[in-house]
Write a protein that holds these residues in place. Structure first.
Motif, PDB file in Angstrom:
ATOM      1  N   THR A 272       3.130 -12.381 -13.203  1.00 33.48           N
ATOM      2  CA  THR A 272       4.490 -13.118 -13.458  1.00 33.48           C
ATOM      3  C   THR A 272       5.347 -12.220 -12.309  1.00 33.48           C
ATOM      4  O   THR A 272       6.534 -12.817 -11.838  1.00 33.48           O
ATOM      5  CB  THR A 272       5.172 -13.083 -14.211  1.00 33.48           C
ATOM      6  N   GLY A 273       5.087 -11.002 -11.375  1.00 30.70           N
ATOM      7  CA  GLY A 273       6.161 -10.679 -10.534  1.00 30.70           C
ATOM      8  C   GLY A 273       6.981  -9.831 -11.212  1.00 30.70           C
ATOM      9  O   GLY A 273       6.705  -9.289 -12.187  1.00 30.70           O
ATOM     10  N   ARG A 274       8.249  -8.875  -9.997  1.00 32.43           N
ATOM     11  CA  ARG A 274       8.742  -7.830 -10.976  1.00 32.43           C
ATOM     12  C   ARG A 274      10.277  -8.410 -10.107  1.00 32.43           C
ATOM     13  O   ARG A 274      10.366  -8.287  -8.328  1.00 32.43           O
ATOM     14  CB  ARG A 274       8.414  -7.073 -10.428  1.00 32.43           C
ATOM     15  N   GLN A 275      11.088  -8.527 -10.626  1.00 34.90           N
ATOM     16  CA  GLN A 275      12.597  -8.693  -9.970  1.00 34.90           C
ATOM     17  C   GLN A 275      13.322  -7.600  -9.333  1.00 34.90           C
ATOM     18  O   GLN A 275      12.525  -6.347 -10.589  1.00 34.90           O
ATOM     19  CB  GLN A 275      13.525  -9.691 -10.794  1.00 34.90           C
ATOM     20  N   LEU A 276      14.031  -7.408  -8.224  1.00 36.49           N
ATOM     21  CA  LEU A 276      14.932  -6.017  -7.915  1.00 36.49           C
ATOM     22  C   LEU A 276      15.544  -5.553  -8.940  1.00 36.49           C
ATOM     23  O   LEU A 276      15.804  -4.639  -9.822  1.00 36.49           O
ATOM     24  CB  LEU A 276      15.656  -6.605  -6.938  1.00 36.49           C
ATOM     25  N   PRO A 277      16.191  -7.386  -9.978  1.00 33.94           N
ATOM     26  CA  PRO A 277      17.670  -6.403 -10.816  1.00 33.94           C
ATOM     27  C   PRO A 277      17.046  -5.630 -11.824  1.00 33.94           C
ATOM     28  O   PRO A 277      15.896  -5.942 -12.531  1.00 33.94           O
ATOM     29  CB  PRO A 277      17.969  -7.472 -11.527  1.00 33.94           C
ATOM     30  N   GLY A 278      17.191  -4.632 -12.313  1.00 31.72           N
ATOM     31  CA  GLY A 278      16.857  -3.204 -13.235  1.00 31.72           C
ATOM     32  C   GLY A 278      15.492  -2.329 -13.199  1.00 31.72           C
ATOM     33  O   GLY A 278      15.309  -1.546 -13.788  1.00 31.72           O
ATOM     34  N   SER A 279      15.404  -2.410 -11.478  1.00 29.84           N
ATOM     35  CA  SER A 279      14.034  -1.560 -11.377  1.00 29.84           C
ATOM     36  C   SER A 279      14.026  -0.634 -10.359  1.00 29.84           C
ATOM     37  O   SER A 279      15.312  -0.479  -9.957  1.00 29.84           O
ATOM     38  CB  SER A 279      12.781  -2.724 -10.500  1.00 29.84           C
ATOM     39  N   VAL A 280      13.260   0.488 -10.465  1.00 34.10           N
ATOM     40  CA  VAL A 280      13.433   1.440  -9.870  1.00 34.10           C
ATOM     41  C   VAL A 280      12.310   1.568  -8.796  1.00 34.10           C
ATOM     42  O   VAL A 280      11.176   0.859  -9.100  1.00 34.10           O
ATOM     43  CB  VAL A 280      13.275   2.792 -10.951  1.00 34.10           C
ATOM     44  N   LEU A 281      12.563   1.945  -7.170  1.00 27.83           N
ATOM     45  CA  LEU A 281      12.005   1.566  -6.702  1.00 27.83           C
ATOM     46  C   LEU A 281      11.200   3.054  -5.963  1.00 27.83           C
ATOM     47  O   LEU A 281      11.651   3.789  -6.495  1.00 27.83           O
ATOM     48  CB  LEU A 281      12.558   1.047  -4.967  1.00 27.83           C
ATOM     49  N   TYR A 282       9.747   3.321  -5.301  1.00 28.46           N
ATOM     50  CA  TYR A 282       9.527   3.979  -4.932  1.00 28.46           C
ATOM     51  C   TYR A 282       8.753   3.995  -3.325  1.00 28.46           C
ATOM     52  O   TYR A 282       7.909   3.729  -3.671  1.00 28.46           O
ATOM     53  CB  TYR A 282       8.358   5.439  -6.306  1.00 28.46           C
ATOM     54  N   GLU A 283       9.821   5.188  -2.463  1.00 35.80           N
ATOM     55  CA  GLU A 283       9.103   4.308  -1.344  1.00 35.80           C
ATOM     56  C   GLU A 283       7.908   5.935  -0.587  1.00 35.80           C
ATOM     57  O   GLU A 283       7.804   6.628  -0.812  1.00 35.80           O
ATOM     58  CB  GLU A 283      10.343   4.661  -0.617  1.00 35.80           C
ATOM     59  N   LEU A 284       6.733   4.742  -0.418  1.00 32.63           N
ATOM     60  CA  LEU A 284       5.676   6.238  -0.175  1.00 32.63           C
ATOM     61  C   LEU A 284       5.218   5.942   1.427  1.00 32.63           C
ATOM     62  O   LEU A 284       5.108   4.603   1.661  1.00 32.63           O
ATOM     63  CB  LEU A 284       4.880   6.085  -0.843  1.00 32.63           C
ATOM     64  N   HIS A 285       4.697   6.831   2.106  1.00 32.07           N
ATOM     65  CA  HIS A 285       4.396   6.633   3.621  1.00 32.07           C
ATOM     66  C   HIS A 285       2.185   7.048   3.350  1.00 32.07           C
ATOM     67  O   HIS A 285       2.514   7.619   2.333  1.00 32.07           O
ATOM     68  CB  HIS A 285       4.540   7.639   4.613  1.00 32.07           C
ATOM     69  N   ILE A 286       1.575   5.662   3.332  1.00 36.51           N
ATOM     70  CA  ILE A 286      -0.125   5.529   3.294  1.00 36.51           C
ATOM     71  C   ILE A 286      -0.486   6.589   3.569  1.00 36.51           C
ATOM     72  O   ILE A 286      -1.397   7.478   3.185  1.00 36.51           O
ATOM     73  CB  ILE A 286      -0.631   3.984   3.354  1.00 36.51           C
ATOM     74  N   GLY A 287       0.059   7.447   5.068  1.00 43.69           N
ATOM     75  CA  GLY A 287      -0.783   8.050   5.781  1.00 43.69           C
ATOM     76  C   GLY A 287      -0.948   9.719   4.524  1.00 43.69           C
ATOM     77  O   GLY A 287      -1.571  10.540   5.593  1.00 43.69           O
ATOM     78  N   THR A 288       0.448   9.789   4.469  1.00 51.62           N
ATOM     79  CA  THR A 288       0.754  10.928   3.996  1.00 51.62           C
ATOM     80  C   THR A 288       0.900  11.359   2.372  1.00 51.62           C
ATOM     81  O   THR A 288       1.035  12.457   2.009  1.00 51.62           O
ATOM     82  CB  THR A 288       2.204  11.472   4.493  1.00 51.62           C
ATOM     83  N   PHE A 289       0.930   9.935   1.538  1.00 49.99           N
ATOM     84  CA  PHE A 289       0.945  10.064   0.224  1.00 49.99           C
ATOM     85  C   PHE A 289      -0.495  10.851  -0.874  1.00 49.99           C
ATOM     86  O   PHE A 289       0.081  11.560  -0.715  1.00 49.99           O
ATOM     87  CB  PHE A 289       0.802   9.079  -0.051  1.00 49.99           C
ATOM     88  N   THR A 290      -1.451  11.268   0.216  1.00 51.36           N
ATOM     89  CA  THR A 290      -2.780  11.542  -0.211  1.00 51.36           C
ATOM     90  C   THR A 290      -3.945  12.282   1.108  1.00 51.36           C
ATOM     91  O   THR A 290      -2.893  11.407   1.594  1.00 51.36           O
ATOM     92  CB  THR A 290      -3.782  10.168  -0.856  1.00 51.36           C
ATOM     93  N   PRO A 291      -4.578  13.330   0.835  1.00 48.68           N
ATOM     94  CA  PRO A 291      -4.658  13.677   1.714  1.00 48.68           C
ATOM     95  C   PRO A 291      -6.250  12.944   2.215  1.00 48.68           C
ATOM     96  O   PRO A 291      -5.942  12.870   3.652  1.00 48.68           O
ATOM     97  CB  PRO A 291      -6.239  14.790   0.375  1.00 48.68           C
ATOM     98  N   ALA A 292      -6.031  11.908   1.471  1.00 42.83           N
ATOM     99  CA  ALA A 292      -7.568  11.012   2.734  1.00 42.83           C
ATOM    100  C   ALA A 292      -6.256   9.978   3.221  1.00 42.83           C
ATOM    101  O   ALA A 292      -7.052   9.350   4.192  1.00 42.83           O
ATOM    102  CB  ALA A 292      -7.898   9.807   1.807  1.00 42.83           C
ATOM    103  N   GLY A 293      -5.829   9.607   3.255  1.00 45.51           N
ATOM    104  CA  GLY A 293      -4.048   8.919   3.831  1.00 45.51           C
ATOM    105  C   GLY A 293      -5.126   7.706   4.222  1.00 45.51           C
ATOM    106  O   GLY A 293      -4.763   7.149   5.200  1.00 45.51           O
ATOM    107  N   THR A 294      -5.633   6.657   3.027  1.00 46.34           N
ATOM    108  CA  THR A 294      -5.697   5.132   2.773  1.00 46.34           C
ATOM    109  C   THR A 294      -5.401   4.805   2.135  1.00 46.34           C
ATOM    110  O   THR A 294      -4.541   4.766   0.942  1.00 46.34           O
ATOM    111  CB  THR A 294      -6.805   5.225   3.083  1.00 46.34           C
TER     112      THR A 294
END
Length: 575
Positions: free
Chosen positions: A86-108
């Motif tokens: 049903t989705g997730r509204q922005l008010p009250g939320s905590v965001l987490y920014e990540l880069h797919i290529g460096t988030f994990t060793p495999a980068g996928t």
């Protein structure tokens, strides 16, 4: 299948199965042809002035890279399992920014799925991906995208992104995608060969401006709007972060951003879940997030660099460049109570007045995304050093406490939650030697003017720069890192459990400070932070009933004050 491509000023043919086929031009400048083509069929377009066949400007899939043919992709074939989402509204939320290529060793995408349970345990609500649309080379930050409709193949392509979103939804996590509409990347940008996608009236720091208000710009705007709707509809993404909207030059009566807000609101009503548009802007103009009924553009939120600058300078003591006006506790008080520090006030960096005040009683704090760290504020430093390389553990904890108790939508940058030791540096993989050299030399020249020796600035093209920027997933359980991770978990849980801390109204925030301490009162919750290297007794101006969270041991509650250890913070319930 119906092949369609907009080429208003020249002819075009479809290349499919090794055969060039004529297309029929409509009065609208669109060329069309119906042809048998199953999903997985490669195709390209032939223009009279192009030396070789070109990929589709709206290509959904580029398995051979941005210079290769496009491939037919059937969005309806993917088997989603998120029907109950049903989705997730922005008010009250905590965001987490990540880069797919460096988030994990495999980068996928698939490798990132394996780490989603960590984010659930952390307590975040929305995962924000740096851009994933196709760019030339195997890896970079993502802001050099040229095939705006095609997820980057080395990450996992279209199905890989869908698997990631589906897996996130299964765990209760929403997904926000960073998108770039202010320029095309420097390699593989073939769309402007088809039609006037670029403006004739200037450029921005990253390339030629996009044609949003010149001749034939209606279809260019449609190109962007359809891309926005595609991510939200076909990939089930929950929101988009619009990169550097101040670089969008648009003098139309209805600004592109307002147009996007209207269309996304309509799609949200159709799909039955909240969809968010978050702008990155350095204008300090609340018009972006003011509702359309009140004369604004109606976006859901915008990044707030002033909060970052106020926290960063206060904690680190850095004052160079655009940090020059920041760093005092008065500055921190101003942003905590009013979102912007520069609000029609003098900016020494710009040498002019900058910004516009926020109406504290009508613009809620959740419309401002605040952060201690993000990809820009780390990666655009000479060596990509994080706050964990600059601050003591005590001040790291103080910074986290101030961010996660502020009246804004907080965002973390990947690894911040455990004080990751890995840097996050500027990396590219341009295969063209000339472009690679230009990026390398430009980076070194930029920092040479700030006193950095060229050998000290990592080579963006060196694969080691990319490898160094990957997270070390052995760290979260190690001494020093585990303690920070535990604090972030407790802070996020407390933020979710205390209604005072999710109350968005800025006019309810009360801040006072001394020389080296700050106190924030939000209803019945009071946050006190000691930035000094010695213990301090701080007035709470109310009677504390209990400690909800303390970053260090040794906190002593008194009648209307609290004794704080050096470089520490406490959150108390107060009468």
């Amino acid at each position: 299948m119906n092949f369609e491509v907009w080429v208003p000023e020249k002819t075009v043919k479809l290349l499919i199965a090794g055969e060039e086929r004529a297309m029929e031009r409509g009065d609208d400048g669109w060329w069309r042809l119906s042809a048998d083509a199953a999903p997985g069929t490669d195709y390209a377009y032939v223009l009279p002035d192009a030396p070789s066949p070109l990929p589709d400007p709206r290509s959904p899939w580029q398995p051979e890279g941005v210079h290769g043919p496009s491939r037919v992709y059937d969005h309806s074939a993917f088997e989603w399992t998120d029907q109950a989402w049903t989705g997730r509204q922005l008010p009250g939320s905590v965001l987490y920014e990540l880069h797919i290529g460096t988030f994990t060793p495999a980068g996928t995408f698939d490798a990132a799925i394996e780490k989603l349970d960590h984010l659930v345990e952390l307590g975040v609500d929305l995962v924000e991906l740096l851009p994933v649309n196709a760019f030339n080379g195997e890896y970079n930050w993502g802001y050099d995208g040229v095939c705006w409709y095609a997820p980057h193949e080395p990450y996992g392509g279209p199905d890989g992104l869908k698997r990631f979103v589906d897996a996130a939804h299964a765990r209760g996590l929403g997904v926000v995608l960073d998108v770039v509409y202010n320029h095309f990347g420097p390699s593989g940008a073939y769309a402007p060969m088809f039609a006037p996608y670029l403006s004739k009236h200037g450029s921005n720091p990253w390339g030629d401006s996009i044609n949003l208000d010149g001749p034939l710009s209606d279809e260019v705007r449609r190109y962007i709007a359809d891309n926005v709707l595609m991510w939200l509809r076909d990939y089930h993404v929950d929101g988009l972060r619009l990169d550097a909207v101040h670089a969008l030059t648009d003098h139309s009566a209805i600004n592109l951003l307002e147009q996007l807000a209207v269309e996304v609101e309509s799609l949200s009503a159709h799909v039955g879940r909240p969809l968010s548009l978050i702008a990155e802007s350095d204008l300090n103009d609340p018009k972006l997030i003011t509702p359309r009924e009140a004369g604004g553009f109606g976006l859901n939120a915008q990044w707030d660099d002033d909060v970052h600058h106020a926290l960063h300078t206060l904690l680190t003591g850095e004052r160079q460049g655009y940090y020059g006006d920041f760093g005092s506790l008065d500055c921190l008080q101003t942003v905590l109570e009013g979102a912007y520090f520069h609000a029609n006030t003098w900016s020494s960096f710009r040498q002019r007045r900058h910004g516009r005040p926020v109406n504290r009683s009508s613009v809620p704090g959740h419309r401002f995304v605040a952060f201690l760290q993000n990809h820009d504020q780390i990666g655009n430093r000479a060596v990509g050093d994080r706050l964990s390389a600059l601050l003591s553990p005590g001040l790291l904890k103080v910074g986290a406490t101030l961010l996660l108790t502020a009246p804004f939508t907080p965002m973390l940058f990947m690894g911040e939650e455990w004080a990751a030791s890995s840097p996050w540096q500027f990396f590219t993989s341009h295969p063209e030697p000339e472009l690679a050299a230009a990026v390398r030399n430009g980076r070194r020249s930029e920092f040479a003017s700030h006193g950095w020796a060229s050998d000290d600035v990592p080579d963006p093209q060196d694969p080691a720069t990319f490898e160094r920027s990957k997270l070390d997933w052995n760290e979260p359980g190690k001494p020093g890192h585990a303690e920070i991770l535990d604090l972030y978990k407790r802070l996020i849980a407390l933020r979710h459990s205390r209604s005072d801390l999710s109350d968005p109204w800025l006019d309810k925030v009360e801040v006072w400070h001394g020389d080296q301490f700050v106190v924030i009162r939000r209803g019945g919750t009071v946050v006190a932070a000691n930035l000094a290297p010695v213990a301090q007794t701080v007035s709470l101006r109310s009677t504390p009933s209990k400690v909800l969270l303390a970053t260090e041991q040794g906190v002593v509650l008194q009648r209307d004050r609290v004794e704080l250890p050096p470089e520490s913070a406490v959150i108390v319930a107060a009468r």
